[in-house]
Design an enzyme around this catalytic site. Structure first.
Site, PDB file in Angstrom:
ATOM      1  N   ASN A  38      46.924  34.282  49.085  1.00 30.49           N
ATOM      2  CA  ASN A  38      47.153  33.404  47.891  1.00 30.49           C
ATOM      3  C   ASN A  38      46.158  32.433  47.777  1.00 30.49           C
ATOM      4  O   ASN A  38      46.016  31.738  46.585  1.00 30.49           O
ATOM      5  CB  ASN A  38      48.341  32.376  48.368  1.00 30.49           C
ATOM      6  CG  ASN A  38      49.742  33.183  47.992  1.00 30.49           C
ATOM      7  OD1 ASN A  38      49.721  34.294  47.377  1.00 30.49           O
ATOM      8  ND2 ASN A  38      50.774  32.647  48.724  1.00 30.49           N
ATOM      9  N   ARG A  42      51.243  44.933  48.976  1.00 26.22           N
ATOM     10  CA  ARG A  42      50.716  43.983  48.134  1.00 26.22           C
ATOM     11  C   ARG A  42      50.169  42.693  49.086  1.00 26.22           C
ATOM     12  O   ARG A  42      49.457  41.901  48.387  1.00 26.22           O
ATOM     13  CB  ARG A  42      51.790  43.501  47.375  1.00 26.22           C
ATOM     14  CG  ARG A  42      52.030  44.541  46.140  1.00 26.22           C
ATOM     15  CD  ARG A  42      52.805  43.877  45.005  1.00 26.22           C
ATOM     16  NE  ARG A  42      52.311  42.616  44.802  1.00 26.22           N
ATOM     17  CZ  ARG A  42      53.195  41.505  44.624  1.00 26.22           C
ATOM     18  NH1 ARG A  42      54.474  41.634  44.835  1.00 26.22           N
ATOM     19  NH2 ARG A  42      52.729  40.275  44.486  1.00 26.22           N
TER      20      ARG A  42
END
Length: 416
Positions: free
Chosen positions: A24, A399
């Site tokens: 992130n 992912r």
């Protein structure tokens, strides 16, 4: 792309595991790099599917983005303008594509960003992002699945966020860093990834103060100059491997971590009977003789992260007693429940709460990863379960977890 993981459970995990760069943080720093003049080099970028999609988006927009031999990522925007529209087919694959809104507005005052995709874990509206853009002087239209943003007269402003949204905070920071005047974000998100973005922008010549608190002040600068920057380690990946040690009754040294980022996870793991010891190399996690119940409420940082809720549910499904998990961030985070039940977990849903009644053992089954963190939770359950578990739609896991198969094998897991 391989899309199935098969795991033979019942093996305690032992050894060391190196944590990759934060997904992130990496995604937002990649977006922010287009605002700099020259070649930005990012170190410790995880080679995961979401990052590869961001690199593809950059290339489609006319930005040179490529991996170097030392696994660093180079990003070189053109000297003139970049394409202001993100490619729809790529952007819909991941939520973080919406971060080009702030980066493009900050770079050249115009952005056409497709409404983003990503995991179906609940409503993640863009209203706070758009509120911030409008406060700074952007004109916004939404048509045909795209956000059209144009900076008519950008100026510093004060933005109050109704909820401390990480994405909205990041987008507003990127817009404001090159907007003349002083911008203030109130009720800003405090996550470590926000601090990393501020440090990165400041390394390029930005003037940002207060990141990591709920009040961020940004003084606009005319130019950002490219730099070389190392991304922070991934606290969610670290937490997942810490739970892997606890759920299998093993002992794992989790290397390349910032311990303060992991305090909420460490506290809950200790409550469940695991021991966590800080060493010079990282955090040493030992599974306890038994797993004890614990109650969890997800909250924005520094509360317990929603991205670790599914993994903790996997652990607590084997606890001696009943635990209550309250999800306060995303309403669809409990899709994992039906899949865990296939493995013998006893979980009952009541609104935003899950009542987890511990069971002595889980059993291998054929299950499906519904989203990234649910996939990680299924991997953890499979490691502890009796027999073989087949996880379908494992693409969700890739992912967000770099080399998960290789890393687990190095700890003694039977996975393919």
């Amino acid at each position: 792309m391989k899309d199935i993981l098969v795991i033979e459970g019942g093996q305690p995990l032992y050894g060391n595991v190196h944590i990759s760069g934060a997904k992130n943080a990496g995604l937002v720093l990649i977006a922010a790099s287009i605002m700099a003049e020259g070649e930005t080099i990012l170190d410790n970028v995880p080679r995961i599917c979401d990052v590869e999609v961001m690199v593809q988006i950059l290339n489609e927009m006319g930005v040179k983005a490529f991996w170097n031999e030392d696994d660093s990522l180079s990003i070189i925007p053109p000297a003139t303008t970049v394409k202001t529209q993100t490619p729809y087919e790529l952007a819909k694959k991941l939520r973080a594509s919406n971060l080009f809104l702030g980066a493009l507005l900050g770079r050249q005052g115009e952005a056409i960003v497709s409404l983003p995709g990503g995991c179906d874990i609940g409503s993640r509206p863009m209203d706070l992002h758009l509120k911030g853009a409008q406060a700074l002087g952007a004109d916004i239209d939404i048509e045909h699945g795209y956000i059209y943003a144009r900076a008519l007269q950008m100026h510093g402003s004060r933005v109050y966020l109704d909820f401390p949204s990480v994405g909205a905070t990041e987008n507003i920071m990127m817009m404001a860093v090159k907007t003349p005047g002083l911008s203030i974000i109130e009720n800003a998100a405090k996550e470590p990834e926000i601090v990393d973005l501020a440090n990165f922008l400041n390394s390029m010549g930005g003037k940002i103060r207060g990141a990591g608190t709920d009040l961020i002040k940004i003084e606009g600068v005319p130019v950002l100059n490219a730099c070389r920057y190392t991304i922070i380690p991934d606290r969610i990946e670290a937490g997942t491997y810490m739970i892997a040690a606890a759920i299998t009754g093993g002992e794992v040294l989790v290397e390349n971590v910032i311990p303060t980022h992991l305090h909420p996870i460490v506290a809950k793991l200790q409550e469940t009977g695991a021991t966590v010891q800080e060493t010079e190399q990282g955090l040493l996690v030992k599974g306890g003789q038994r797993i004890l119940p614990a109650d969890i409420k997800t909250l924005p940082y520094p509360g317990f992260p929603t991205d670790m809720q599914s993994q903790m549910m996997a652990l607590l499904s084997l606890a001696e007693g009943t635990s209550v998990i309250v999800e306060n961030v995303f309403e669809n985070r409990f899709q994992i429940v039906d899949e865990l039940k296939r493995m013998g977990a006893k979980i009952k849903l009541e609104g935003h709460s899950a009542i987890v009644e511990g069971t002595p053992s889980l059993y291998g089954a054929r299950v499906k990863a519904t989203d990234l963190r649910a996939g990680a939770a299924l991997v953890l359950s499979a490691l502890a379960a009796r027999g073989e578990t087949t996880i379908e739609e494992a693409i969700h896991i890739f992912r967000g977890y770099e080399d998960i198969e290789t890393k687990l094998k190095s700890l003694g897991a039977k996975i393919k």
